[in-house]
Write a protein that holds these residues in place. Structure first.
Motif, mmCIF file in Angstrom:
data_model
loop_
_atom_site.group_PDB
_atom_site.id
_atom_site.type_symbol
_atom_site.label_atom_id
_atom_site.label_comp_id
_atom_site.label_asym_id
_atom_site.label_seq_id
_atom_site.Cartn_x
_atom_site.Cartn_y
_atom_site.Cartn_z
ATOM 1 N N UNK A 1 0.837 -1.197 0.000
ATOM 2 C CA UNK A 1 0.000 0.000 0.000
ATOM 3 C C UNK A 1 0.876 1.253 0.000
ATOM 4 N N UNK A 2 0.513 2.217 -0.831
ATOM 5 C CA UNK A 2 1.263 3.459 -0.940
ATOM 6 C C UNK A 2 1.161 4.245 0.362
ATOM 7 N N UNK A 3 2.297 4.774 0.811
ATOM 8 C CA UNK A 3 2.347 5.479 2.100
ATOM 9 C C UNK A 3 2.011 6.954 1.896
ATOM 10 N N UNK A 4 0.965 7.403 2.555
ATOM 11 C CA UNK A 4 0.518 8.784 2.471
ATOM 12 C C UNK A 4 -0.151 9.131 3.793
ATOM 13 N N UNK A 5 -0.171 10.403 4.159
ATOM 14 C CA UNK A 5 -0.858 10.797 5.393
ATOM 15 C C UNK A 5 -1.611 12.103 5.170
ATOM 16 N N UNK A 6 -2.384 12.500 6.169
ATOM 17 C CA UNK A 6 -3.247 13.677 6.040
ATOM 18 C C UNK A 6 -2.451 14.945 5.792
ATOM 19 N N UNK A 7 -1.303 15.079 6.457
ATOM 20 C CA UNK A 7 -0.490 16.274 6.281
ATOM 21 C C UNK A 7 -0.035 16.407 4.828
ATOM 22 N N UNK A 8 0.388 15.305 4.241
ATOM 23 C CA UNK A 8 0.833 15.326 2.847
ATOM 24 C C UNK A 8 -0.325 15.632 1.909
ATOM 25 N N UNK A 9 -1.487 15.015 2.155
ATOM 26 C CA UNK A 9 -2.659 15.289 1.325
ATOM 27 C C UNK A 9 -3.025 16.765 1.368
ATOM 28 N N UNK A 10 -2.928 17.365 2.559
ATOM 29 C CA UNK A 10 -3.241 18.790 2.699
ATOM 30 C C UNK A 10 -2.181 19.656 2.028
ATOM 31 N N UNK A 11 -0.908 19.302 2.211
ATOM 32 C CA UNK A 11 0.172 20.111 1.653
ATOM 33 C C UNK A 11 0.160 20.112 0.125
ATOM 34 N N UNK A 12 -0.198 18.997 -0.470
ATOM 35 C CA UNK A 12 -0.267 18.912 -1.929
ATOM 36 C C UNK A 12 -1.630 19.341 -2.462
ATOM 37 N N UNK A 13 -2.507 19.753 -1.540
ATOM 38 C CA UNK A 13 -3.852 20.214 -1.904
ATOM 39 C C UNK A 13 -4.612 19.149 -2.699
ATOM 40 N N UNK A 14 -4.442 17.900 -2.270
ATOM 41 C CA UNK A 14 -5.136 16.783 -2.920
ATOM 42 C C UNK A 14 -6.614 16.828 -2.587
ATOM 43 N N UNK A 15 -6.916 16.924 -1.312
ATOM 44 C CA UNK A 15 -8.299 17.044 -0.852
ATOM 45 C C UNK A 15 -8.332 18.151 0.186
ATOM 46 N N UNK A 16 -9.136 19.162 -0.059
ATOM 47 C CA UNK A 16 -9.190 20.313 0.831
ATOM 48 C C UNK A 16 -10.614 20.851 0.827
#
Length: 447
Positions: A1-16
């Motif tokens: 499974x690809x490693x990702x977390x909420x901080x990264x999702x927010x920083x890359x503006x993936x889901x906001x």
């Protein structure tokens, strides 16, 4: 499974939830199920090269077709409601069907609405199955080696098996006798309910990917080449990469080589360091989703995860300062690397929560520790330039973003990526240009 977390999702503006995000840019779905499916793609990037290439292929294919005839938001809402109706015993005859309704007011408005929902839903389910059977059958015939298309097609087959083709034709023509309605209501809502839900899932996936295909054409995005890691070659190469959220973005070429996988990006605030990190991170993230990227071309190796620390704040509820949160992020990174993971790392303005000397020492020590992880990439930005020479000796690649100093126009930010260390002292230049010190000295002389 690809490693990702909420901080990264927010920083890359993936889901906001507050601002327009990557999900919004790619969302061209019609159905609610398609939207949910697309959202799940953004939360779960792919790790396997074969799955990434499969998704790229189907998005490319969807650019050449039109499936809007079968995509209907309200039809699918009704069909989901239909499949959620309570399970009922089978009524083998018209007589037994009505006998079972004796205890209900089957002449009521509610009953008539339910009866209409059932009849219409049977017809619409048949339409969906027939459409997908023809569409996927054609794709499968033309591309027999695409196993995931065969998997889609098999889900249709599971619904169609044991169904009389003559009766199915009547369902398509909406010529349902009461006996047929009773039979197929029981069949669809009881016996084959799960199989039909799988067919709906296929439709939702096609809806999600069709929306991405439309976005790809409209925004002129490109699919990255996924390559195996070859020591001595580029790990990531992006030609004319740009930020999707800017109206008139500056495009930059990015080349991260094996052996040059640790960048030290310097410059003052407003030069575009954070935006550049987000642009590169976004391209790598989309590549792992099997999605197209904002660039003219891209090649990348695959990573086990992305870790971004760009807009990290305090955690007041936990009593953690910004600096302590940075320490915790670095500890998390250390644990991931120690476990053998290949991580793509983005860190903006390292150690700005402590004093200058402490930050310099911590940055130098961190880069010394990261040197040996050759299968990962580390892009670090900082305004601390005094230690650049020693960091370069440790193998760090020096980069900065261009700035022009113009006495009449002020600072002109080019946002172009350049080699070397930022040397301009923008703060002092601005203070002198605005004559701040002269005003203060003049004011002091009057006291």
């Amino acid at each position: 499974m690809f490693i990702i977390d909420k901080q990264t999702l927010a920083d890359l503006n993936v889901t906001n939830n507050q601002y327009r995000d990557l999900f919004d840019l790619f969302d061209g779905t019609v159905t609610l199920g398609g939207r949910d499916t697309l959202y799940s793609y953004f939360l779960d990037p792919l790790s396997a090269k074969s799955k990434i290439l499969d998704r790229q292929w189907i998005i490319r294919y969807m650019q050449e077709v039109d499936i809007t005839d079968i995509l209907d938001k309200y039809m699918m809402q009704d069909l989901e409601q239909y499949l959620s109706l309570p399970l009922e015993p089978y009524s083998p005859t018209r007589t037994s069907y009505y006998l079972e309704l004796v205890t209900t007011n089957f002449l009521s408005v509610d009953f008539k609405k339910r009866h209409l929902l059932i009849r219409r839903s049977i017809h619409e389910i048949a339409k969906i199955i027939d459409y997908l059977n023809v569409f996927l059958g054609a794709v499968k015939s033309a591309h027999p080696t695409k196993s995931f298309i065969a998997d889609y097609f098999n889900k249709i087959d599971r619904v169609l098996e044991d169904i009389d083709l003559g009766e199915f034709e009547k369902l398509l023509e909406d010529k349902l006798s009461l006996e047929l309605m009773i039979k197929y209501d029981y069949l669809f809502r009881n016996i084959k309910r799960n199989a039909i839900r799988e067919v709906f899932a296929v439709l939702y996936q096609l809806d999600a990917l069709y929306g991405v295909a439309i976005c790809t054409k409209e925004r002129h995005l490109v699919f990255p080449d996924i390559k195996d890691h070859d020591p001595g070659s580029d790990m990531v190469r992006i030609q004319a990469g740009y930020n999707l959220f800017l109206e008139d973005p500056v495009k930059n070429d990015i080349e991260i080589k094996s052996g040059g996988n640790l960048w030290y990006l310097t410059g003052a605030n407003m030069t575009g360091k954070s935006t550049l990190l987000k642009t590169i991170g976004t391209c790598v993230y989309l590549a792992h989703m099997g999605f197209p990227v904002p660039a003219e071309a891209m090649e990348t190796v695959l990573f086990d995860g992305i870790l971004a620390t760009i807009n990290l704040g305090d955690n007041i509820s936990a009593g953690a300062s910004h600096f302590f949160n940075e320490v915790l992020r670095l500890k998390h990174l250390a644990e991931l690397l120690a476990a053998g993971n290949k991580i793509f790392v983005l860190m903006d303005e390292l150690f700005k929560g402590t004093n200058h000397n402490d930050a310099s020492e911590a940055t130098s020590q961190l880069i010394s520790c990261l040197r040996g992880f050759e299968n990962s990439i580390f892009l670090l930005s900082s305004h601390i330039t005094e230690i650049s020479s020693s960091l370069e000796e440790k193998g760090a690649v020096m980069k900065h973003l261009g700035v022009k100093l113009d006495e009449s126009k002020g600072l002109i930010f080019t946002y172009k990526l350049l080699e070397g260390v930022a040397q301009d002292k923008l703060g002092m230049w601005l203070l002198k240009r605005e004559q701040v010190f002269n005003v203060l000295l003049a004011a002091r002389s009057r006291y």
